[in-house]
Write a protein that holds these residues in place. Structure first.
Motif, PDB file in Angstrom:
ATOM      1  N   LEU A   8       0.884  -1.158   0.063  1.00  0.00           N
ATOM      2  CA  LEU A   8      -0.067  -0.058   0.044  1.00  0.00           C
ATOM      3  C   LEU A   8       0.994   1.084  -0.262  1.00  0.00           C
ATOM      4  N   SER A  55      -4.405   6.237 -11.243  1.00  0.00           N
ATOM      5  CA  SER A  55      -5.098   7.294 -10.501  1.00  0.00           C
ATOM      6  C   SER A  55      -5.724   8.239 -11.553  1.00  0.00           C
ATOM      7  N   GLN A  72      -8.634   8.933  -7.017  1.00  0.00           N
ATOM      8  CA  GLN A  72      -9.114   7.768  -6.756  1.00  0.00           C
ATOM      9  C   GLN A  72      -7.735   6.960  -7.411  1.00  0.00           C
ATOM     10  N   LYS A  78      -6.249  -5.235  -6.516  1.00  0.00           N
ATOM     11  CA  LYS A  78      -6.780  -4.667  -5.063  1.00  0.00           C
ATOM     12  C   LYS A  78      -8.257  -3.597  -5.242  1.00  0.00           C
ATOM     13  N   PRO A  80     -10.322  -0.297  -4.993  1.00  0.00           N
ATOM     14  CA  PRO A  80      -9.782   1.147  -5.164  1.00  0.00           C
ATOM     15  C   PRO A  80     -10.012   1.945  -3.752  1.00  0.00           C
ATOM     16  N   TYR A  81      -9.094   2.808  -3.637  1.00  0.00           N
ATOM     17  CA  TYR A  81      -9.342   3.786  -2.344  1.00  0.00           C
ATOM     18  C   TYR A  81      -9.126   4.877  -2.791  1.00  0.00           C
ATOM     19  N   GLN A  82      -9.201   6.122  -1.962  1.00  0.00           N
ATOM     20  CA  GLN A  82      -9.145   7.364  -2.156  1.00  0.00           C
ATOM     21  C   GLN A  82      -8.139   7.830  -1.308  1.00  0.00           C
ATOM     22  N   ARG A  83      -7.235   8.916  -1.921  1.00  0.00           N
ATOM     23  CA  ARG A  83      -6.207   9.787  -1.104  1.00  0.00           C
ATOM     24  C   ARG A  83      -6.516  11.130  -1.248  1.00  0.00           C
ATOM     25  N   SER A 100      -2.999  11.959   2.761  1.00  0.00           N
ATOM     26  CA  SER A 100      -3.758  11.084   3.679  1.00  0.00           C
ATOM     27  C   SER A 100      -2.848   9.863   4.339  1.00  0.00           C
ATOM     28  N   GLU A 101      -1.774   9.463   3.548  1.00  0.00           N
ATOM     29  CA  GLU A 101      -1.053   8.314   4.000  1.00  0.00           C
ATOM     30  C   GLU A 101       0.237   8.971   4.881  1.00  0.00           C
TER      31      GLU A 101
END
Length: 163
Positions: A8, A55, A72, A78, A80-83, A100-101
């Motif tokens: 990740l 992205s 996105q 995997k 999808p996720y948001q940043r 965010s990470e």
């Protein structure tokens, strides 16, 4: 679980590169991301099979002059996720922000015609990324290395384009 976390984190680095890559002397690096950007690349983690990542970002300049960028993220195999990013200029050729990470601030410095990103991530990881704008200001290349206790544990290569 540690391998999933590292995977990740590596994908975050690649997409960071794709979110900030396409700047040059004639393009304001914050305003470049107003509207839509798309990035793609390859993530390589030691002892793991590499994977592709993509992205789609939407950015806007806030009333305080900072960039708010929401991406996105689509990593192969995997969900999808948001940043989320918020970046502001802190001085000539120097930017600071949050992602965010990231753990702590993200610093961005203009070095010659390239941009160097530095930040920390969970798990004692340190990220250094170099972005090289290409002619025309609509496309850039990125390379990054992720280190843990001084040893490179992952690398990324990618590109970003302004849509």
């Amino acid at each position: 679980m540690p391998n999933l976390r590292l995977t990740l984190i590596v994908s975050v680095v690649l997409l960071i590169s794709t979110s900030a890559a396409a700047v040059n002397a004639t393009v304001d690096p914050l305003r470049f991301f107003v509207g839509r950007t798309e990035g793609s690349g390859r993530v390589n983690v030691i002892f793991h099979k590499g994977y592709g990542t993509h992205s789609i970002g939407i950015g806007r300049i806030e009333s305080d002059g900072s960039l708010l960028l929401v991406q996105q993220i689509f990593d192969d195999g995997k969900p999808p996720y948001q940043r989320r990013w918020r970046v502001r200029q802190a001085g000539p050729g120097h930017y600071i922000g949050a992602m965010s990470e990231a753990v702590g601030p993200v610093t961005i410095d203009k070095v010659g015609e390239r941009y160097r990103f530095r930040f920390g991530m969970d798990g004692h990881l340190r990220v250094e990324q170099w972005l090289t704008p290409l002619a025309g200001g609509r496309l850039a290349r990125s390379s990054a290395s992720i280190r843990k206790f001084g040893m490179t544990v992952a690398t990324t290569e990618g590109s970003l384009r302004r849509v």
